[in-house]
Design a protein around this motif. Structure first.
Motif, PDB file in Angstrom:
ATOM      1  N   UNK A  86       1.147  -1.283  -0.344  1.00  3.72           N
ATOM      2  CA  UNK A  86      -0.083  -0.023  -0.018  1.00  3.72           C
ATOM      3  C   UNK A  86       1.116   1.520  -0.008  1.00  3.72           C
ATOM      4  N   UNK A  87       2.033   1.051   0.764  1.00  2.00           N
ATOM      5  CA  UNK A  87       3.071   2.288   0.833  1.00  2.00           C
ATOM      6  C   UNK A  87       3.744   2.319  -0.191  1.00  2.00           C
ATOM      7  N   UNK A  88       3.895   1.636  -1.480  1.00  2.00           N
ATOM      8  CA  UNK A  88       4.165   1.621  -2.794  1.00  2.00           C
ATOM      9  C   UNK A  88       3.651   2.234  -3.377  1.00  2.00           C
ATOM     10  N   UNK A  89       1.992   1.793  -3.048  1.00  2.00           N
ATOM     11  CA  UNK A  89       1.362   2.214  -4.185  1.00  2.00           C
ATOM     12  C   UNK A  89       1.202   4.178  -4.474  1.00  2.00           C
ATOM     13  N   UNK A  90       0.952   4.450  -3.023  1.00  2.00           N
ATOM     14  CA  UNK A  90       1.042   6.326  -2.677  1.00  2.00           C
ATOM     15  C   UNK A  90       2.099   6.276  -2.411  1.00  2.00           C
ATOM     16  N   UNK A  91       3.130   6.148  -2.717  1.00  2.00           N
ATOM     17  CA  UNK A  91       4.496   6.735  -3.015  1.00  2.00           C
ATOM     18  C   UNK A  91       4.592   6.608  -4.710  1.00  2.00           C
ATOM     19  N   UNK A  92       4.993   5.524  -5.235  1.00  2.00           N
ATOM     20  CA  UNK A  92       4.490   5.911  -7.036  1.00  2.00           C
ATOM     21  C   UNK A  92       3.589   6.101  -7.749  1.00  2.00           C
ATOM     22  N   UNK A  93       2.209   5.874  -6.997  1.00  2.00           N
ATOM     23  CA  UNK A  93       1.103   6.328  -8.311  1.00  2.00           C
ATOM     24  C   UNK A  93      -0.162   7.507  -7.551  1.00  2.00           C
ATOM     25  N   UNK A  94       0.536   7.404  -6.322  1.00  2.00           N
ATOM     26  CA  UNK A  94      -1.053   8.561  -5.906  1.00  2.00           C
ATOM     27  C   UNK A  94      -0.330  10.305  -6.518  1.00  2.00           C
ATOM     28  N   UNK A  95      -1.805  10.802  -6.767  1.00  2.00           N
ATOM     29  CA  UNK A  95      -2.017  12.157  -7.110  1.00  2.00           C
ATOM     30  C   UNK A  95      -0.135  13.078  -6.007  1.00  2.00           C
ATOM     31  N   UNK A 102      -0.675  15.969  -4.614  1.00  2.00           N
ATOM     32  CA  UNK A 102      -1.235  16.625  -3.486  1.00  2.00           C
ATOM     33  C   UNK A 102      -1.481  15.715  -2.319  1.00  2.00           C
ATOM     34  N   UNK A 103      -1.961  13.895  -2.828  1.00  2.00           N
ATOM     35  CA  UNK A 103      -2.407  12.789  -1.685  1.00  2.00           C
ATOM     36  C   UNK A 103      -1.161  12.727  -1.191  1.00  2.00           C
ATOM     37  N   UNK A 104      -0.074  12.387  -1.853  1.00  2.77           N
ATOM     38  CA  UNK A 104       1.195  12.504  -1.301  1.00  2.77           C
ATOM     39  C   UNK A 104       1.325  13.560  -0.234  1.00  2.77           C
ATOM     40  N   UNK A 105       1.450  15.192  -0.421  1.00  4.22           N
ATOM     41  CA  UNK A 105       1.520  15.624   0.149  1.00  4.22           C
ATOM     42  C   UNK A 105       1.201  14.796   1.942  1.00  4.22           C
ATOM     43  N   UNK A 106      -0.491  15.176   1.566  1.00  4.57           N
ATOM     44  CA  UNK A 106      -0.953  15.064   3.174  1.00  4.57           C
ATOM     45  C   UNK A 106      -0.446  13.724   3.444  1.00  4.57           C
ATOM     46  N   UNK A 107      -0.106  12.471   3.218  1.00  8.08           N
ATOM     47  CA  UNK A 107      -0.177  11.918   3.718  1.00  8.08           C
ATOM     48  C   UNK A 107       1.247  11.361   3.832  1.00  8.08           C
ATOM     49  N   UNK A 108       2.843  11.762   3.175  1.00  5.48           N
ATOM     50  CA  UNK A 108       3.461  12.076   3.804  1.00  5.48           C
ATOM     51  C   UNK A 108       3.861  13.059   5.131  1.00  5.48           C
TER      52      UNK A 108
END
Length: 123
Positions: A18-27, A29-35
């Motif tokens: 799931x973390x891989x998916x967030x780091x590689x494929x999320x927009x 905006x979502x990456x900035x919010x999550x990380x």
């Protein structure tokens, strides 16, 4: 106890995918919010390259954990899981210190618990 170790290892493996998916494929905006990173930074091409690179590592770690549940058995399986959980613990501790404190809870703590369970069972 063995079933709990295997279950936790599987959950941690899935978490890393799931973390891989967030780091590689999320927009961005979502990456900035999550990380917890500035959006202006996350949108930079080099930041995206770095996030995708971290994603590959997390994906490989997740797949390794899941594969170890299938490819190994007995003592050998738990030795492999012990090494992989140690890797996750180190990654989680570094990420918690350098990125966001929530990584301690999401990544490092589950790995530490699983590692301790393995050590109490087999050492």
């Amino acid at each position: 106890m063995l079933a709990i170790i295997l279950l936790l290892s599987g959950i941690i493996g899935l978490l890393h995918l799931i973390i891989m998916g967030l780091e590689m494929f999320s927009p961005a905006e979502k990456q900035a919010d999550i990380f917890k990173m500035p959006l202006s930074f996350v949108k930079l091409p080099n930041a995206q390259i770095a996030l995708k690179n971290m994603g590959i590592y997390n994906g490989c770690l997740g797949l390794s954990l899941l594969a170890s549940l299938i490819l190994f058995s007995g003592q050998q399986q738990f030795k492999v899981l012990m090494v992989l959980q140690f890797f996750v613990l180190i990654v989680g501790l570094y990420g918690g210190k350098t990125v966001t404190k929530s990584i301690y809870l999401i990544q490092a703590l589950p790995a530490a618990i699983t590692l301790l369970l393995i050590l109490t069972q087999f050492v």
